[in-house]
Design a protein around this motif. Structure first.
Motif, mmCIF file in Angstrom:
data_model
loop_
_atom_site.group_PDB
_atom_site.id
_atom_site.type_symbol
_atom_site.label_atom_id
_atom_site.label_comp_id
_atom_site.label_asym_id
_atom_site.label_seq_id
_atom_site.Cartn_x
_atom_site.Cartn_y
_atom_site.Cartn_z
ATOM 1 N N SER A 168 -1.696 7.833 4.078
ATOM 2 C CA SER A 168 -1.121 9.173 4.033
ATOM 3 C C SER A 168 -0.861 9.670 5.451
ATOM 4 O O SER A 168 -1.480 9.197 6.416
ATOM 5 N N THR A 169 0.074 10.600 5.551
ATOM 6 C CA THR A 169 0.505 11.078 6.863
ATOM 7 C C THR A 169 0.567 12.596 6.889
ATOM 8 O O THR A 169 0.652 13.255 5.841
ATOM 9 N N ASN A 170 0.512 13.152 8.079
ATOM 10 C CA ASN A 170 0.913 14.538 8.234
ATOM 11 C C ASN A 170 1.554 14.747 9.594
ATOM 12 O O ASN A 170 1.396 13.913 10.511
ATOM 13 N N SER A 221 4.472 5.447 11.161
ATOM 14 C CA SER A 221 4.153 4.321 10.291
ATOM 15 C C SER A 221 3.138 3.432 10.998
ATOM 16 O O SER A 221 2.953 3.524 12.218
ATOM 17 N N THR A 228 -7.983 6.859 11.642
ATOM 18 C CA THR A 228 -6.718 7.549 11.865
ATOM 19 C C THR A 228 -6.094 7.107 13.179
ATOM 20 O O THR A 228 -6.790 6.941 14.177
ATOM 21 N N VAL A 234 -1.436 9.115 10.909
ATOM 22 C CA VAL A 234 -1.468 8.326 9.675
ATOM 23 C C VAL A 234 -2.908 7.923 9.429
ATOM 24 O O VAL A 234 -3.590 7.402 10.324
#
Length: 117
Positions: free
Chosen positions: A56-58, A70, A33, A51
């Motif tokens: 996937s992201t939060n 990104s 991460t 990310v």
């Protein structure tokens, strides 16, 4: 060790945009991460966005819809596009990376973002 170098901070008016970059170097294999935290004067450091290795992201609720994280795997760089900036976004922004083998959490030196009203 992993070295993280942030860039892109600065002074911007409310409603403006900035893009932060964080380049990773060193023993970057097995980094999972990458993300951003921030710390405003007199406040604790808080999570902004992350990310995961799969893409996937939060995001923190306070930045959802305004910030986009990104990751460029070829350049070992993570970006934070910040739009519709508010004075309350003023803080030092820190990049971080989480590595699984050997395990470790690494931080950059921080970059100042100041949003004027």
């Amino acid at each position: 060790q992993v070295q993280l170098v942030e860039s892109g901070g600065g002074l911007v008016q409310a409603g403006g945009s900035l893009r932060l970059s964080c380049a990773a170097s060193g023993n970057i294999f097995n980094i999972n991460t990458m993300g951003w935290h921030r710390q405003a004067p007199g406040k604790q450091r808080e999570f902004v966005a992350r990310v995961f290795s799969g893409g996937s992201t939060n995001y923190a609720d306070s930045v959802k819809g305004r910030f986009t994280i990104s990751r460029d795997y070829a350049k070992n760089t993570v970006y934070l596009q910040m739009n519709s900036l508010k004075p309350e976004d003023t803080a030092v922004y820190y990049c971080n990376a989480d590595r699984s083998r050997p395990p470790g959490m690494f931080w950059g030196q921080g970059t100042q973002v100041t949003v004027s009203s």
